[in-house]
Motif scaffolding. Sequence first.
Motif, PDB file in Angstrom:
ATOM      1  N   MET A 243      46.869  30.840 -16.627  1.00 32.96           N
ATOM      2  CA  MET A 243      47.892  29.790 -16.746  1.00 32.96           C
ATOM      3  C   MET A 243      49.062  30.057 -15.801  1.00 32.96           C
ATOM      4  N   ARG A 244      49.445  31.339 -15.716  1.00 32.79           N
ATOM      5  CA  ARG A 244      50.571  31.680 -14.824  1.00 32.79           C
ATOM      6  C   ARG A 244      50.246  31.347 -13.376  1.00 32.79           C
ATOM      7  N   GLU A 245      49.015  31.655 -12.961  1.00 31.18           N
ATOM      8  CA  GLU A 245      48.584  31.317 -11.590  1.00 31.18           C
ATOM      9  C   GLU A 245      48.640  29.806 -11.373  1.00 31.18           C
ATOM     10  N   LEU A 246      48.130  29.068 -12.360  1.00 32.60           N
ATOM     11  CA  LEU A 246      48.088  27.608 -12.226  1.00 32.60           C
ATOM     12  C   LEU A 246      49.502  27.040 -12.083  1.00 32.60           C
ATOM     13  N   LEU A 247      50.417  27.556 -12.903  1.00 27.97           N
ATOM     14  CA  LEU A 247      51.787  27.026 -12.849  1.00 27.97           C
ATOM     15  C   LEU A 247      52.423  27.224 -11.475  1.00 27.97           C
ATOM     16  N   LYS A 248      52.114  28.382 -10.866  1.00 29.83           N
ATOM     17  CA  LYS A 248      52.670  28.637  -9.533  1.00 29.83           C
ATOM     18  C   LYS A 248      52.218  27.553  -8.559  1.00 29.83           C
ATOM     19  N   ARG A 266      41.983  22.343  -4.359  1.00 35.70           N
ATOM     20  CA  ARG A 266      41.917  22.985  -3.046  1.00 35.70           C
ATOM     21  C   ARG A 266      42.744  24.284  -3.065  1.00 35.70           C
ATOM     22  N   ALA A 267      43.930  24.198  -3.643  1.00 40.10           N
ATOM     23  CA  ALA A 267      44.788  25.383  -3.717  1.00 40.10           C
ATOM     24  C   ALA A 267      44.121  26.485  -4.532  1.00 40.10           C
ATOM     25  N   VAL A 268      43.514  26.089  -5.656  1.00 36.57           N
ATOM     26  CA  VAL A 268      42.830  27.075  -6.499  1.00 36.57           C
ATOM     27  C   VAL A 268      41.716  27.771  -5.704  1.00 36.57           C
ATOM     28  N   MET A 273      43.307  35.143  -5.300  1.00 38.01           N
ATOM     29  CA  MET A 273      43.495  35.502  -6.713  1.00 38.01           C
ATOM     30  C   MET A 273      42.207  36.116  -7.247  1.00 38.01           C
ATOM     31  N   ASN A 274      42.333  36.709  -8.378  1.00 39.26           N
ATOM     32  CA  ASN A 274      41.183  37.283  -9.062  1.00 39.26           C
ATOM     33  C   ASN A 274      40.069  36.231  -9.207  1.00 39.26           C
ATOM     34  N   GLU A 275      38.829  36.633  -8.917  1.00 42.21           N
ATOM     35  CA  GLU A 275      37.740  35.652  -8.903  1.00 42.21           C
ATOM     36  C   GLU A 275      37.496  35.005 -10.267  1.00 42.21           C
ATOM     37  N   SER A 276      37.633  35.800 -11.334  1.00 39.79           N
ATOM     38  CA  SER A 276      37.357  35.217 -12.654  1.00 39.79           C
ATOM     39  C   SER A 276      38.471  34.235 -13.037  1.00 39.79           C
ATOM     40  N   VAL A 277      39.679  34.534 -12.577  1.00 37.76           N
ATOM     41  CA  VAL A 277      40.793  33.600 -12.810  1.00 37.76           C
ATOM     42  C   VAL A 277      40.527  32.301 -12.046  1.00 37.76           C
ATOM     43  N   LEU A 281      40.165  28.636 -13.696  1.00 39.43           N
ATOM     44  CA  LEU A 281      41.057  27.541 -13.316  1.00 39.43           C
ATOM     45  C   LEU A 281      40.281  26.339 -12.798  1.00 39.43           C
ATOM     46  N   ALA A 282      39.337  26.606 -11.899  1.00 39.30           N
ATOM     47  CA  ALA A 282      38.597  25.508 -11.287  1.00 39.30           C
ATOM     48  C   ALA A 282      37.849  24.706 -12.343  1.00 39.30           C
ATOM     49  N   ASN A 283      37.179  25.403 -13.267  1.00 36.93           N
ATOM     50  CA  ASN A 283      36.404  24.585 -14.204  1.00 36.93           C
ATOM     51  C   ASN A 283      37.271  23.872 -15.252  1.00 36.93           C
ATOM     52  N   ARG A 284      38.451  24.456 -15.600  1.00 40.01           N
ATOM     53  CA  ARG A 284      39.360  23.734 -16.518  1.00 40.01           C
ATOM     54  C   ARG A 284      39.954  22.498 -15.838  1.00 40.01           C
ATOM     55  N   LEU A 285      40.249  22.635 -14.523  1.00 40.36           N
ATOM     56  CA  LEU A 285      40.824  21.483 -13.814  1.00 40.36           C
ATOM     57  C   LEU A 285      39.815  20.350 -13.704  1.00 40.36           C
ATOM     58  N   LEU A 286      38.565  20.735 -13.423  1.00 39.53           N
ATOM     59  CA  LEU A 286      37.517  19.713 -13.346  1.00 39.53           C
ATOM     60  C   LEU A 286      37.349  19.014 -14.701  1.00 39.53           C
ATOM     61  N   THR A 287      37.376  19.828 -15.749  1.00 42.65           N
ATOM     62  CA  THR A 287      37.263  19.233 -17.088  1.00 42.65           C
ATOM     63  C   THR A 287      38.424  18.286 -17.353  1.00 42.65           C
TER      64      THR A 287
END
Length: 479
Positions: A243-248, A266-268, A273-277, A281-287
């Motif tokens: 979440m912290r990464e996403l907010l940035k 695209r930014a994600v 950043m850490n690959e698992s992060v 992030l990518a799959n939550r954004l797609l959802t």
Amino acid sequence: MKVFRKSGDKVELLALSWDASLRLGDYLVAEEDGRRILLQVIDVEYADVPGLMEDILRDLSGSAFEEVERLDPMDVLSVIRSIRDSRVVVAKVRKVNNAEPDVLWLPSRYTSKVRRVEVAELLREVVPVPKVPVKLGEGVVVDVMNVEGSVTLIVGRKESGKSHLSKVLASGLARAGCNVVVLDVNGEYVSLGRRRNGERSEVSELMKVLTPGLNYQVQLASLSDEVLADVMTYALGLPQTSMRELLKLFRDLRRRSVLNFANLLRAVQSVPMNESVREALANRLLTLESTGLFTDDHHEAEGDQLETLFPPDRGVLVVFDISKLSALQRRVFVEYLLSRLKELLLNDEIDPVVLFAEEAHLYLRETYWEDVITRMRHIGISTVLITNQPDSIPALIYRQADNVFMFNMRNGSDIDHLARNLEIDTETLRSMLPNLPQGTVLAWGKVVGRLPVVFKVIDPYLMTLGRTRTKLGRMVQHG
Ligand SMILES: Nc1ncnc2c1ncn2[C@@H]1O[C@H](COP(=O)(O)OP(=O)(O)O)[C@@H](O)[C@H]1O
Ligand SMILES: [Mg+2]
């Protein structure tokens, strides 16, 4: 009727002939020299008169009866019969001399007078004159000041009349000037603006029906950090670190006025950043994007401005039709809505809101329950929770509930669940709830002066769609 005997909080009264108009839940008062005891009928039984069995058996055998009748010129027999046929009315003590029933006083069995008390008369005595009156039943006018700022529960089995009352209450609150928000899971509040005969109803001017994803979409760029975090964390289960990464990224794109789903993704994909992060992030954004509830577009998203739905000078009835949303969409939408309402209320941008939620356990996350009764109502969100599964509402909420409306309920464990958590005894609930007809409610709480009161909910002829849609039903309607 005469007071016969008392044990504990239970009083038995004797009645010679049965008063057919007496109903379960009716109030009686036994008065004597200005003192009074307030009783509520919970049952009726046959009186246990000596010699009764013999009498009935004689009656069954037939012949003996006629013989006795011939020898009865004074008609003594009919008196004996009516005595033998007398009833015992079982009632609970609700108040003694207008105080709590722990006062030790009993009326005389011979000289006290017992009479019926109508609900209207009772309410006049136990609740102050309503400041904002809304009629719920014949002679039952409640003060909705006791609903705004409170937690109200409506429980009962299917088809017992819960949604009907909820509609009467929601309409009444909106007409009185409240901001009412309905989470309509069955798509049955959407037609409250019309009467059954097709005319406009008294709330039609106050109603707004919005379908999230269709005529209500939220601009992604308009989300605050807090609302985004609530949705991502609670509805989509995004871990704190991600979440912290996403907010940035979110803040950065917003600052440059290029915030949309594509740029965010695209930014994600490109920022180190850490690959698992990154994957989380990518799959939550797609959802999030796939729910269709949020949009990049600045023009289409007119429903975006939630605050404009609530004008400061009159009440509104905002119905969010979530009946066609998937479970995921519902969770995301409700999380967004509550988070955004909280924000608006904390910033004093809107007036307090009353939220009607049917079967809330289906889309409200668990920690919200506590929030509902602690933080939310102080912020200005009062809730009316409606369910046919009483045990889906945590005990904590029952104990804090200000008003509880109970409809017909047959399941013993449901009834016990209520009795354990409410200030009403099991015996009363067990005798009354299974016998309530459709549309008749046992109300308890602030609105009725903390006395259990039974009444039939009014039918304001509002057109309301039923829960289930069937092809046969539709053909019958149109044919
Ligand atoms: N007080 C009432 N007066 C008239 N009709 C009622 C009343 N209460 C319920 N009904 C009708 O009974 C049916 C079931 O009521 P509803 O409120 O939808 O039940 P529930 O929400 O408990 O499943 C509906 O058709 C409704 O219009
Ligand atoms: Mg219903």
